[in-house]
Design an enzyme around this catalytic site. Structure first.
Site, PDB file in Angstrom:
ATOM      1  N   TRP A   1       0.707  -1.137  -0.060  1.00 11.69           N
ATOM      2  CA  TRP A   1      -0.031  -0.066   0.015  1.00 11.69           C
ATOM      3  C   TRP A   1       0.865   1.137   0.013  1.00 11.69           C
ATOM      4  O   TRP A   1       2.198   1.152   0.091  1.00 11.69           O
ATOM      5  CB  TRP A   1      -0.951   0.180   0.962  1.00 11.69           C
ATOM      6  CG  TRP A   1      -2.465   0.578   0.886  1.00 11.69           C
ATOM      7  CD1 TRP A   1      -2.732   1.926   1.005  1.00 11.69           C
ATOM      8  CD2 TRP A   1      -3.450   0.025   0.079  1.00 11.69           C
ATOM      9  NE1 TRP A   1      -3.901   2.135   0.527  1.00 11.69           N
ATOM     10  CE2 TRP A   1      -4.430   0.909   0.066  1.00 11.69           C
ATOM     11  CE3 TRP A   1      -3.556  -1.358  -0.263  1.00 11.69           C
ATOM     12  CZ2 TRP A   1      -5.550   0.500  -0.647  1.00 11.69           C
ATOM     13  CZ3 TRP A   1      -4.664  -1.558  -0.889  1.00 11.69           C
ATOM     14  CH2 TRP A   1      -5.693  -0.635  -0.880  1.00 11.69           C
ATOM     15  N   ASP A   2       0.232   2.495  -0.012  1.00  8.03           N
ATOM     16  CA  ASP A   2       1.218   3.801  -0.114  1.00  8.03           C
ATOM     17  C   ASP A   2       1.843   3.865   1.306  1.00  8.03           C
ATOM     18  O   ASP A   2       2.795   4.753   1.206  1.00  8.03           O
ATOM     19  CB  ASP A   2       0.548   4.677  -0.653  1.00  8.03           C
ATOM     20  CG  ASP A   2      -0.642   5.252   0.031  1.00  8.03           C
ATOM     21  OD1 ASP A   2      -0.972   4.796   1.072  1.00  8.03           O
ATOM     22  OD2 ASP A   2      -1.100   6.318  -0.452  1.00  8.03           O
ATOM     23  N   TRP A   3       1.353   3.226   2.370  1.00  5.09           N
ATOM     24  CA  TRP A   3       2.029   3.217   3.507  1.00  5.09           C
ATOM     25  C   TRP A   3       2.678   1.884   3.996  1.00  5.09           C
ATOM     26  O   TRP A   3       2.900   1.731   5.330  1.00  5.09           O
ATOM     27  CB  TRP A   3       1.076   3.710   4.705  1.00  5.09           C
ATOM     28  CG  TRP A   3      -0.356   3.241   4.344  1.00  5.09           C
ATOM     29  CD1 TRP A   3      -1.486   3.764   4.007  1.00  5.09           C
ATOM     30  CD2 TRP A   3      -0.610   1.883   4.647  1.00  5.09           C
ATOM     31  NE1 TRP A   3      -2.288   3.015   3.805  1.00  5.09           N
ATOM     32  CE2 TRP A   3      -2.100   1.976   4.643  1.00  5.09           C
ATOM     33  CE3 TRP A   3      -0.091   0.618   5.227  1.00  5.09           C
ATOM     34  CZ2 TRP A   3      -2.756   0.686   4.598  1.00  5.09           C
ATOM     35  CZ3 TRP A   3      -1.093  -0.647   5.324  1.00  5.09           C
ATOM     36  CH2 TRP A   3      -2.179  -0.391   5.085  1.00  5.09           C
TER      37      TRP A   3
ATOM     38  N   GLU B   1     -11.608  10.804   6.030  1.00  6.50           N
ATOM     39  CA  GLU B   1     -10.237  11.018   6.020  1.00  6.50           C
ATOM     40  C   GLU B   1      -9.581  12.273   5.567  1.00  6.50           C
ATOM     41  O   GLU B   1     -10.311  12.848   4.824  1.00  6.50           O
ATOM     42  CB  GLU B   1     -10.103   9.944   4.753  1.00  6.50           C
ATOM     43  CG  GLU B   1     -10.009   8.391   5.010  1.00  6.50           C
ATOM     44  CD  GLU B   1      -9.356   7.776   3.758  1.00  6.50           C
ATOM     45  OE1 GLU B   1      -8.573   8.202   3.014  1.00  6.50           O
ATOM     46  OE2 GLU B   1      -9.840   6.464   3.722  1.00  6.50           O
TER      47      GLU B   1
ATOM     48  N   ASN C   1     -13.886   1.238   0.806  1.00  4.21           N
ATOM     49  CA  ASN C   1     -13.131   2.390   0.788  1.00  4.21           C
ATOM     50  C   ASN C   1     -12.830   2.966  -0.789  1.00  4.21           C
ATOM     51  O   ASN C   1     -12.193   2.371  -1.373  1.00  4.21           O
ATOM     52  CB  ASN C   1     -11.908   1.966   1.311  1.00  4.21           C
ATOM     53  CG  ASN C   1     -11.025   3.388   1.443  1.00  4.21           C
ATOM     54  OD1 ASN C   1     -11.263   4.378   2.218  1.00  4.21           O
ATOM     55  ND2 ASN C   1     -10.135   3.188   0.429  1.00  4.21           N
ATOM     56  N   GLU C   2     -13.546   4.078  -1.090  1.00  8.79           N
ATOM     57  CA  GLU C   2     -13.046   4.788  -2.279  1.00  8.79           C
ATOM     58  C   GLU C   2     -13.363   4.215  -3.488  1.00  8.79           C
ATOM     59  O   GLU C   2     -12.988   4.768  -4.694  1.00  8.79           O
ATOM     60  CB  GLU C   2     -11.659   5.275  -2.273  1.00  8.79           C
ATOM     61  CG  GLU C   2     -11.366   6.080  -0.978  1.00  8.79           C
ATOM     62  CD  GLU C   2      -9.892   6.859  -0.652  1.00  8.79           C
ATOM     63  OE1 GLU C   2      -9.150   6.256  -1.530  1.00  8.79           O
ATOM     64  OE2 GLU C   2      -9.844   7.790   0.055  1.00  8.79           O
TER      65      GLU C   2
HETATM   66  C1  BMA Z   1      -6.876   7.246   1.315  1.00  9.75           C
HETATM   67  C2  BMA Z   1      -6.794   5.718   1.990  1.00  9.75           C
HETATM   68  C3  BMA Z   1      -5.624   5.018   1.660  1.00  9.75           C
HETATM   69  C4  BMA Z   1      -4.381   5.756   1.414  1.00  9.75           C
HETATM   70  C5  BMA Z   1      -4.508   7.189   1.917  1.00  9.75           C
HETATM   71  C6  BMA Z   1      -3.411   7.993   1.838  1.00  9.75           C
HETATM   72  O1  BMA Z   1      -7.556   7.375   0.098  1.00  9.75           O
HETATM   73  O2  BMA Z   1      -8.122   5.175   1.606  1.00  9.75           O
HETATM   74  O3  BMA Z   1      -6.042   4.378   0.558  1.00  9.75           O
HETATM   75  O4  BMA Z   1      -3.435   4.834   2.093  1.00  9.75           O
HETATM   76  O5  BMA Z   1      -5.720   7.816   1.248  1.00  9.75           O
HETATM   77  O6  BMA Z   1      -2.979   8.193   0.529  1.00  9.75           O
END
Ligand code: BMA
Length: 912
Positions: free
Chosen positions: A215-217, A588, A491-492
Site C-alpha cells: 500500500w502507499d504506507w 479521511e 473504501n473509495e
Molecule cells: C486514502 C486511504 C488509503 C491511503 C490514503 C493515503 O485514500 O483510503 O488508501 O493510504 O488515502 O494516500
C-alpha cells in the site's frame, strides 16, 4: 504403551495432542471469533506443526495458528522482515506453496460422537485440506470460517492433516486471467499497484487483506498460514456458534427488547432436544439477572446443519445503565451467557452494552443537502478520531499475546487523545474479537468498512457467493459489540469509478453494473437482512442515503453537502484553514510525516548510510507516489530554506503534519453549528488519516510502528479535547470559537494574548468571562486584529488563546495558538532547560524554562517509554510545567534528568 509414546512425543514436539487423560483442551475466552467455546467438546489443533515448501528444501516446525513469515523468522531462515530491504528479499516466500501438516490423536470416545467437524476459523488463503490422505476441501477467503464434516475419515489413534496453501501471488494472477476472459477481455482495474510500492498485482481478485500486496504506507508481505485457530469439534447434540444481539429501546414502555438470535450447528437430520437458557447479568450486581428459557423437543436439524433460535429478553429501564462513547460517560458491559442444555452442555459468554445509535440524514429547510451525524442515546455526537489500519502487516501477529498488547496500547492512545471513533479501513482486516471488546470497554465507536479498497472488483457468481458468505459470517460474528456504529461497503471505490482513477471510463457501464451487484445487491441486502439496528453506507466517501437515488455511482461522491468526504489537498498551504472545505463529515484527511528517528534506526543495520534524507533506503521506504515532494513543499511554505540534518527534517515533517491536522480539525469542529448560504457547514465528524503504522516508513500516521507518538498525536489530544478554544484569522479579522462536547453550561474565563515573539513579550491581553453553551461550537470573540497590534506588524506575532473553567468539581484550563504567518523569519535561538521537579512512581513532574520565544518545543527521552502531558507546544512565557507518564518506576530522578532532551525550532542539536 502406545498411548504414552504418543503423549511423550506430543509433549516433546509440543504437538497438538488431543484425546484422553485430561488432555482435551478447553478454550475459554469470550466472543464469537471461535475462541469462545466453553465446552470439552472442542479440541484445539493449536500447537507446533510442520511446514514445508514444494521441493522440501525447507521443512521446519511452525506455529498454528500462525503464518509463514513468522515461522521462517522463528526458524532462522529469514531475518527480521521489518528491517533493511527484507520486504523485497523475502518475496520468494509468497511465490511458493506451503504445506502445513501435523498428526493428532483421536480417542475412541471422541470418535463415538455423532457429529465431528474440522473447523478452520481462518486460513490465509487458498488451501487444499487433506485428512488421512483424502482431500476434504479447498478454501479461498481468509475472512471466512470453513467447516468440514470428518467423522467418516477419522480413525482411533493417530490421524494426519495437511493444509496445503497455494501461492497467493500465483492464484491472484490466475484469477485475473480467468476473470479477464470471462469479461470478454476487459480486465478488472487497476492492473497493479504503482511500481513505487514494490508490490504485487491483482489482489482485488482474491479475498485476502488487500494491503498485504503493498500500500502507499506499507510493504508487500503476501502472507500464507492458518492464521486463526483450527478446531476439532466432537459432539452428539449441537455446537453453539454465534449469538446475535439486537436491542430495541421501547421508550414508552420503559424497557428494552433484547432479541437474541442463537446460532446452533449440528449434522443434518440430528434430532435435537434440550433447553436454551439465556442469562443477562447486571454489570455491577451479579445477583440481579434476567433469564429466558426455550425448550426444544425433538427438532430435526435441517440439511444445512444450522439453525438460529430467537429468544427475547425483556429488560426494564431500571436494569439498564447506558453505554457511552469516550468522553460522554461510562461503558458498563453486561455479561450475557447463553447455554444449550441437553445430554451435553454448550455455552457461550459475551459482553453487551446498552445504547441506541442513529445516523441522522435530514433535509435542511431552504438549503441543499442532507445532514450527516450520529446520535448515540439520542444525543448528537461530534465524531473525533482517526483511521485504523491493521496493527501488524502479518495477520497472525494481530492475534498473538503481543499483538493484543499492541492493540490495547493503540486503542488506549486513541482514548487518551480524546477520540470517540475509529474507522476500521477497508483494505485491512475484520479485526479480532479482542479488538472490538477493547473498543467496547474504552468507548471507542467503530466505523466498520467491509474489506474492499481503492479498486474495482470482479462480480462473477463465484466471487459474489464467496463475498456473501464472508459478509454474513462477519456481521453475525461482530454485531453484538456496542462499539460498532456503522457498516460501510467499501473504501473509495465509488469515487474511483466516477473519477476514472483506474482508466475505467471506456467501460463505465460494465464497471458500474459490477459495482451495483457487489455492494448493493449482495452487501447492502445482507446488511439490511442481518443488522437492521445499524446504519449502512455503500461507500466512503459517499453521499449517504442519497447514493441510492443516484444509482450508487453519484455524479459527485465527494459532495460536501451529503454524507462523508475524504480530503487530501497536498499542494496548497496545509496550515491555512482556507485549504479545507466546509463539509458534513470528514472521514479521511491527512498529511505524511516521518517516524521518529529511534524508530527508523530500528529498521536498518546501516544507520549512518540509510538514515539520510536522500538515501536509497529512505526512497525505498517511501511508497507515496509523490515521494518526498509534498513534505518538502510544505516545509518550504513554513520554514527558511536551509541545509538541515536528517533528524531536523524528521522533526520539521512532524511539525508540518501536526499543525496541518490542527488547523483542519479545528476548522471542522468550528463548523459544527455553522450553516453557510451555500448550504455548506454543519460538520459533525473528523477522522484523520491514519492512526497507526505497519512498518518504519514515512506515512500519514500519528503513532509510529514502534508505538512512539509523533507530534501529531500530542496535538490530537488537544484538538479533540472536550472543550476546545480555537481561532482563525481571515482578512485581518480574528474569530475565536469555543467548541463544547460536554452536556452542561460552563462559566469560563477566556484570554486572548497578542505575543510579539522577537521581544518575547505580550503586547495586548483581552480577558472576557464567557458561558460555554453545551454541545455547540460558537463564536465567542470576533474583531479586527489591527487595533490590537499597535505598531507591531502582524507577522511578528503569535496569538495565544487561553480558557479556564470550573466544572463544579475541578479547575480546568486549555491553551491554544493561532499562527499569523510562517516561520521563515523566526531566528532567535532560545535557551531552554528542563528540570525534574518531582518523581512519583514511574512518572515525573518537569519544569521547563526558556529565555525567549521557543516554538514547537519537543521533549524526548530514550531511557524509558512513556508520554508527556504535552509536546510540540509554543513557549511564549518563561515557565511551563509538564508531566511525563512513564512505565518504569526504577528510574531515578538523576537518570531521568540526564536523559531529557529539549529541542525547539532553532535549537535542534539535542534531537534524538
Ligand atoms: C486514502 C486511504 C488509503 C491511503 C490514503 C493515503 O485514500 O483510503 O488508501 O493510504 O488515502 O494516500
Amino acid at each position: 504403551m502406545y498411548f504414552f509414546i504418543i503423549l511423550l512425543l506430543s509433549l516433546l514436539l509440543n504437538k497438538p495432542f488431543i484425546g484422553e487423560a485430561g488432555k482435551i483442551q478447553t478454550v475459554s475466552s469470550m466472543g464469537n471469533d471461535g475462541r469462545g467455546q466453553e465446552t470439552s467438546l472442542v479440541h484445539s489443533l493449536q500447537g507446533t506443526w510442520n511446514v514445508t515448501n514444494d521441493d522440501h528444501s525447507i521443512n521446519v516446525f511452525c506455529d498454528v495458528p500462525g503464518g509463514i513469515y513468522s515461522d521462517l523468522m522463528k526458524a532462522g531462515i529469514i531475518g527480521n522482515i521489518y528491517k533493511n530491504y527484507n520486504d523485497i528479499e523475502t518475496r520468494w516466500i509468497a511465490k511458493e506453496n506451503w504445506n502445513y501438516f501435523t498428526n493428532f490423536f483421536v480417542s475412541g470416545e471422541m470418535l463415538a460422537r455423532k457429529a465431528i467437524f474440522l473447523l478452520f476459523n481462518g486460513i490465509d488463503t487458498f488451501a487444499t485440506i487433506t485428512l488421512n490422505g483424502k482431500e476434504i476441501g479447498y478454501t479461498k477467503n481468509m475472512f471466512r470460517r470453513y467447516r468440514y464434516s470428518v467423522k467418516d475419515l477419522l480413525q482411533i489413534g493417530i490421524n494426519n492433516i495437511s493444509v496445503y496453501i497455494h501461492s497467493p501471488i500465483e492464484i491472484a494472477n490466475k484469477e485475473f486471467e480467468v476473470e479477464t476472459n470471462r469479461r470478454g477481455g476487459v480486465p478488472v482495474q487497476p492492473l497493479c499497484t504503482p511500481a513505487k510500492y514494490n508490490g504485487e498485482c491483482h489482489v482485488n481478485h482474491i479475498r485476502k487483506q488487500q494491503a498485504s500486496f503493498s500500500w502507499d504506507w506499507g510493504p508487500a508481505f503476501p502472507s500464507s498460514g492458518i492464521w486463526k485457530m483450527p478446531i476439532l469439534e466432537t459432539y452428539d447434540v449441537v455446537m453453539m456458534r454465534d449469538i446475535e444481539v439486537h436491542m430495541d429501546r421501547l421508550y414508552e414502555m420503559k424497557r428494552w427488547d433484547v432479541k437474541l438470535i442463537v446460532h446452533l450447528e449440528s449434522i443434518p437430520k440430528n434430532m435435537i432436544s434440550g433447553s436454551l437458557v439465556s442469562n443477562l447479568f447486571h454489570y455491577k450486581n451479579k445477583t440481579r439477572f434476567i433469564v429466558n428459557e426455550t425448550n426444544i423437543d425433538n427438532y430435526e436439524m435441517p440439511k444445512s446443519g444450522r439453525i438460529a433460535i430467537t429468544q427475547h429478553l425483556i429488560v426494564p429501564d431500571n436494569f439498564v445503565e447506558l453505554w457511552w462513547p469516550n468522553g460522554y460517560g461510562l461503558q458498563p458491559m453486561y455479561d450475557l451467557t447463553v447455554s444449550f442444555n441437553s445430554s451435553e452442555h454448550v455455552s457461550k459468554s459475551i459482553k453487551v452494552g446498552f445504547r441506541t445509535i442513529k445516523l441522522i440524514e435530514n433535509p435542511l429547510v431552504n438549503y441543499e443537502g442532507l445532514t450527516f451525524y450520529f446520535k448515540i442515546n439520542d444525543i448528537p455526537i461530534f465524531m473525533k478520531g482517526s483511521n485504523w489500519i491493521p496493527s501488524n502487516i502479518l495477520p497472525e501477529a494481530t492475534l498473538s499475546e503481543d499483538g493484543e498488547k499492541r492493540i490495547r496500547r493503540l486503542l488506549m492512545d486513541a482514548k487518551i487523545a480524546n477520540m470517540n471513533m475509529l474507522r476500521v479501513w477497508g483494505g485491512g482486516l475484520y479485526e479480532s474479537d479482542y479488538f472490538y471488546s477493547v473498543a467496547d470497554e474504552l468507548g471507542i465507536l467503530i466505523w466498520q468498512d467491509f474489506m474492499f479498497a481503492c479498486s474495482m472488483y470482479p462480480a462473477s457468481d463465484s466471487f459474489l457467493k464467496n463475498v456473501e458468505k464472508e459478509i454474513e459470517q462477519q456481521i453475525i460474528r461482530l454485531q453484538y459489540h456496542p462499539s460498532i456504529a456503522i457498516w460501510a461497503g467499501n473504501n473509495e471505490n465509488e469515487i474511483a469509478l466516477r473519477n476514472n482513477w483506474y482508466s475505467t471510463a471506456s467501460n463505465f457501464s460494465l464497471f458500474k453494473e459490477d459495482y451495483v451487484k457487489l455492494y448493493a445487491d449482495v452487501i447492502k441486502t445482507k446488511v439490511e437482512q442481518l443488522d437492521g439496528m445499524r446504519p449502512f453506507v455503500v461507500s466512503s466517501p459517499g453521499n449517504g442515503r442519497m447514493s441510492e437515488s443516484e444509482g450508487y455511482i453519484a455524479q459527485n461522491p465527494g459532495s460536501v453537502l451529503y454524507g462523508d468526504v475524504h480530503v487530501y489537498n497536498y499542494y496548497s498551504n496545509a496550515w491555512s484553514p482556507s485549504s479545507y472545505p466546509n463539509l458534513r463529515f470528514s472521514s479521511e484527511y491527512g498529511l505524511q510525516s516521518l517516524p521518529n528517528y529511534q524508530t527508523l534506526a530500528e529498521a536498518t543495520d546501516n544507520p549512518s548510510g540509510d538514515l539520510q534524507r536522500n538515501s536509497a533506503f529512505m526512497k525505498h521506504r517511501q511508497h507515496f507516489i509523490l515521494n518526498y515532494l509534498v513534505m518538502d513543499l510544505q516545509i518550504f511554505f513554513q520554514f527558511p530554506t536551509e541545509k538541515i540534518e536528517f533528524k531536523d527534517y524528521i522533526y520539521r515533517s512532524q511539525i508540518i503534519q501536526a499543525v496541518a491536522m490542527k488547523v483542519e480539525t479545528e476548522k471542522y469542529r468550528q463548523l459544527r453549528n455553522t450553516l453557510y448560504n451555500d448550504s455548506t457547514g454543519l460538520t459533525m465528524g473528523a477522522l484523520y488519516w491514519q492512526l497507526n503504522d505497519v512498518w518504519q516508513a514515512p506515512s500519514w500516521s500519528s503513532i509510529d510502528f514502534a508505538g512512539r507518538w509523533k507530534m501529531l498525536h500530542y496535538y490530537a489530544k488537544n484538538f479533540f479535547a472536550p472543550i476546545l478554544i480555537s481561532g482563525n484569522l481571515n482578512d485581518g479579522l480574528l474569530t475565536v470559537f469555543i467548541s463544547s462536547d460536554v452536556p452542561t453550561l460552563l462559566e469560563a474565563s477566556m484570554t486572548i494574548i497578542i505575543h510579539k515573539y522577537q521581544l518575547f513579550k505580550d503586547i495586548n491581553t483581552i480577558t472576557k468571562n464567557v458561558s460555554i453553551i453545551p454541545q455547540k461550537s460558537l463564536i465567542y470573540y470576533q474583531n479586527a486584529l489591527k487595533p490590537l497590534l499597535g505598531k507591531t506588524d502582524l507577522s511578528e506575532t503569535i496569538i495565544i488563546l487561553k480558557l479556564a473553567w470550573d466544572d463544579g468539581s475541578d479547575q480546568h484550563s486549555m491553551d491554544n495558538y493561532v499562527l499569523t504567518g510562517n516561520f521563515k523569519k523566526v531566528t532567535n535561538e532560545p535557551h531552554t532547560t528542563c528540570t525534574v521537579i518531582k518523581k512519583q512512581g514511574p512518572d515525573f513532574q518537569l519544569l521547563l524554562r526558556t529565555n525567549s520565544f521557543a516554538p514547537f518545543v519537543w521533549l524526548q527521552t530514550n531511557i524509558t517509554t512513556g508520554i508527556f502531558s504535552d509536546n510540540g507546544f509554543m513557549m511564549t512565557s518563561t515557565e511551563k510545567y509538564i508531566y511525563f507518564y512513564g512505565n518504569n518506576p526504577d528510574i531515578s530522578n538523576e537518570d531521568f534528568q540526564a536523559s531529557i532532551r529539549v529541542s525547539s525550532l532553532r535549537n535542534t542539536t539535542q534531537l534524538i
